[in-house]
Design an enzyme around this catalytic site. Structure first.
Site: not given
Length: 250
Positions: A85, A87-89
């Site tokens: 995802t 944002v997570c990255t």
């Protein structure tokens, strides 16, 4: 009028009455079951100062016992909704770039995402490429959300906020844990809002300074700025202990 209202309900077939009772009374619990991995025992109360729950897990750097992995260091456990995802990255890339600063402070980083190790391995390559970094801390595989549930890293919005297995999505939680395995600070963000890695580093500095010096830190404090001497320490004693002391209020 009252009798006319009461009588129809009393004449309803028993099966229908039973179904109505289940719908009225049990619906909150059905909603709760949709939001948790399985019918597990009650979640532990995770308060500041609580012992961080121990667990065994598979990570991108091998199997771990969480408390043994922490050892005599500080630790930051932070969760992510899913691999790949956007944002997570960006978050994992930012933590990877700051790992050296956390290392200087004796802090170990460990991420958690609700996917398996095969997915994690591919994701790390993606993170390194996009963020131009080398991610070198472990990521926990938690596809069943067992650890996320234990640490209450789940979203309680409604029954539609679940994956295809009916399990609640993991939110962006941060747990700062000290060498005694006690939870010292928590942060929780919705899936839509990315975290601030500089703030995570700042609060570690504040906690460690408070523990080491017996002081508290004011708003927006960063190392090198003034700290606050607790009111229980008199001015003269403070001067003996700290040297340069400025009395704001006598």
């Amino acid at each position: 009028m009252a009798s006319l209202i009461a009588r129809p309900s009393s004449r309803l077939p028993s099966a229908f009455l039973s179904q109505c009772s289940r719908t009225t009374i049990a619906s909150p619990f059905l909603r709760r079951s949709f939001a948790t991995p399985t019918a597990e025992k009650e979640q532990p109360r995770l308060r500041l100062g609580s012992l961080a729950p121990n667990f065994k897990a598979k990570t991108t750097q091998g199997d771990i016992d969480f408390h043994e992995w922490i050892g005599d260091k500080w630790a930051i456990l932070f969760s992510h909704p899913a691999d790949f995802t956007p944002v997570c990255t960006t978050e994992l890339g930012a933590f990877a770039k700051l790992k050296g600063e956390f290392d200087k402070r004796g802090v170990k980083l460990i991420g958690l995402s609700a996917n398996d190790l095969t997915s994690h391995s591919k994701w790390i390559s993606d993170i390194n490429d996009i963020s131009n970094t080398t991610l070198s801390f472990p990521i926990i595989a938690d596809p069943t959300r067992h650890i996320a549930w234990t640490y209450d890293m789940v979203d309680a919005q409604d029954t539609t906020n679940v994956d295809q297995k009916g399990i609640a999505f993991t939110i962006r939680s941060v747990f700062v844990i000290d060498p005694a395995k006690k939870i010292r600070l928590t942060m929780m963000y919705p899936a839509s809002a990315g975290r601030n890695t500089a703030e995570v580093l700042r609060v570690v500095d504040a906690l460690q300074t408070g523990d080491g010096k017996g002081v508290t830190t004011p708003i927006d404090w960063v190392p090198g700025q003034d700290v606050i001497v607790p009111p229980t320490v008199g001015t003269e004693d403070a001067r003996k202990k700290f040297g340069d002391v400025r009395e704001v209020r006598p």
